[in-house]
Design a protein around this motif. Structure first.
Motif, short mmCIF file in Angstrom:
data_model
loop_
_atom_site.label_atom_id
_atom_site.label_comp_id
_atom_site.label_asym_id
_atom_site.label_seq_id
_atom_site.Cartn_x
_atom_site.Cartn_y
_atom_site.Cartn_z
N VAL A 82 -5.61 1.71 -7.90
CA VAL A 82 -5.74 2.91 -7.08
C VAL A 82 -7.14 2.91 -6.48
O VAL A 82 -8.13 2.74 -7.19
CB VAL A 82 -5.52 4.20 -7.90
N LEU A 83 -7.23 3.10 -5.16
CA LEU A 83 -8.51 3.04 -4.47
C LEU A 83 -9.34 4.29 -4.69
O LEU A 83 -8.82 5.41 -4.63
CB LEU A 83 -8.29 2.85 -2.97
N ASP A 84 -10.64 4.11 -4.90
CA ASP A 84 -11.54 5.24 -4.97
C ASP A 84 -12.19 5.45 -3.59
O ASP A 84 -11.71 4.93 -2.59
CB ASP A 84 -12.58 5.06 -6.08
N ALA A 85 -13.29 6.19 -3.53
CA ALA A 85 -13.86 6.59 -2.25
C ALA A 85 -14.86 5.58 -1.67
O ALA A 85 -15.45 5.83 -0.63
CB ALA A 85 -14.54 7.94 -2.39
N THR A 86 -15.06 4.43 -2.33
CA THR A 86 -15.98 3.44 -1.81
C THR A 86 -15.50 2.93 -0.45
O THR A 86 -14.32 2.66 -0.26
CB THR A 86 -16.10 2.26 -2.79
N GLU A 87 -16.43 2.77 0.51
CA GLU A 87 -16.06 2.33 1.85
C GLU A 87 -16.54 0.90 2.10
O GLU A 87 -17.41 0.38 1.40
CB GLU A 87 -16.66 3.27 2.90
N ARG A 111 -7.23 4.06 2.40
CA ARG A 111 -7.96 5.29 2.13
C ARG A 111 -8.05 5.57 0.64
O ARG A 111 -7.24 5.04 -0.15
CB ARG A 111 -7.25 6.45 2.83
N PRO A 112 -8.99 6.41 0.22
CA PRO A 112 -9.05 6.80 -1.19
C PRO A 112 -7.71 7.38 -1.65
O PRO A 112 -7.08 8.14 -0.92
CB PRO A 112 -10.15 7.87 -1.21
N GLY A 113 -7.30 6.99 -2.84
CA GLY A 113 -6.03 7.45 -3.38
C GLY A 113 -4.87 6.54 -3.07
O GLY A 113 -3.79 6.68 -3.68
N ARG A 120 -11.72 -0.49 3.71
CA ARG A 120 -11.70 0.77 2.97
C ARG A 120 -12.50 1.82 3.72
O ARG A 120 -13.63 1.57 4.16
CB ARG A 120 -12.30 0.57 1.57
N GLY A 121 -11.91 3.02 3.88
CA GLY A 121 -12.60 4.06 4.62
C GLY A 121 -12.14 5.44 4.20
O GLY A 121 -11.14 5.60 3.49
N ALA A 122 -12.85 6.45 4.67
CA ALA A 122 -12.50 7.84 4.38
C ALA A 122 -11.23 8.21 5.15
O ALA A 122 -10.89 7.56 6.15
CB ALA A 122 -13.64 8.76 4.78
N PRO A 123 -10.51 9.24 4.72
CA PRO A 123 -9.29 9.66 5.42
C PRO A 123 -9.56 10.00 6.87
O PRO A 123 -10.64 10.47 7.20
CB PRO A 123 -8.85 10.92 4.64
N VAL A 178 0.86 -1.18 0.00
CA VAL A 178 0.00 0.00 0.00
C VAL A 178 0.89 1.24 0.00
O VAL A 178 1.81 1.35 0.81
CB VAL A 178 -0.93 0.03 1.23
N GLY A 179 0.63 2.18 -0.89
CA GLY A 179 1.40 3.42 -0.95
C GLY A 179 0.53 4.54 -1.48
O GLY A 179 -0.67 4.38 -1.67
N GLY A 180 1.13 5.67 -1.74
CA GLY A 180 0.42 6.80 -2.32
C GLY A 180 0.16 7.92 -1.33
O GLY A 180 0.04 9.07 -1.72
#
Length: 234
Positions: A178-183, A125-127, A231-234, A109-111
């Motif tokens: 790359v992860l999007d905003a889906t939780e 997280r997203p991104g 997966r979750g929001a920042p 995991v990076g970014g």
């Protein structure tokens, strides 16, 4: 005939890291190793080929992104140092590894900070950018897929084509996601077989599978390795 790899040869991860950030010890080894010199020449040619083809690849990636449900594919690993999306600083060999049924899958995991090997149940997280390392043993075929909290399956690697990746030994796979905003929970799967399985077989086996119970999955002729992410929001 290519010179064989020796016990003293750096791993592919170490060689790839050397191409991004020069490592004097790795450079000294390459200078005296026919196998690693061949690897370095092949990598350089791949980078040159990518530079020639990058406009076409970028156009193809943009066109494909509109039809992908939730994953944005990264450029192929063949780009190496020539591709800006190669974010990895590979984690040392003793990084945590997680698997089921005897096979090994590592999700990097990076970014949004230093790249790391994900722990089971780690929140992402997203991104965040994901890369996949597998160690299925000799002569294996591998699909990488994900299943979300609704049981929906996404194909991650290979991103296109009709056959799985042919993997020999341990390998950092080309491309990524790359992860999007889906939780919600997301389970990453490596489906490993001695004979190539069609994507349709893999997708059907994973479709609707319970994300938190990997023991429920059985694919005839295949073994599996898996990592659970939250997966979750920042």
């Amino acid at each position: 005939m290519n010179a064989p790899r020796t016990a003293q040869c750096p791993s592919d991860l170490a060689l790839e890291e050397h191409l991004l950030t020069a490592n004097p010890a790795t450079a000294r080894h390459i200078a005296g190793c026919a196998h690693c010199q061949t690897w370095e020449r092949s990598a350089a040619e791949a980078a040159r080929a990518f530079a020639r083809e990058s406009p076409r690849l970028m156009a193809k990636t943009r066109a494909r992104t509109s039809s992908v449900r939730r994953w944005a594919p990264l450029l192929p690993l063949a780009a190496l140092a020539g591709a800006a999306l190669l974010f990895l600083r590979p984690t040392p060999p003793d990084a945590p590894l997680y698997a089921t049924k005897g096979e090994v899958l590592t999700v990097y995991v990076g970014g949004q900070g230093e790249a790391r090997a994900a722990t089971q149940g780690e929140r992402v997280r997203p991104g965040d950018e994901l890369r996949f390392h597998v160690a299925p043993g000799p002569g294996a075929f591998v699909w990488i897929a994900s299943v979300d909290s609704t049981g929906t399956v996404s194909r991650l690697a290979p991103a296109e084509g009709t056959t799985p990746l042919a993997v020999e030994g341990a390998q950092l796979l080309a491309g990524g996601a790359v992860l999007d905003a889906t939780e919600g929970p997301e389970r990453i799967w490596a489906v490993i077989s001695k004979e190539p399985l069609s994507w349709a077989v893999v997708e059907q086996a994973l479709q609707g599978s319970p994300v938190r119970d990997p023991a429920a999955i059985h694919i005839p002729g295949a073994r599996t390795a898996t990592v659970l992410l939250e997966r979750g929001a920042p």
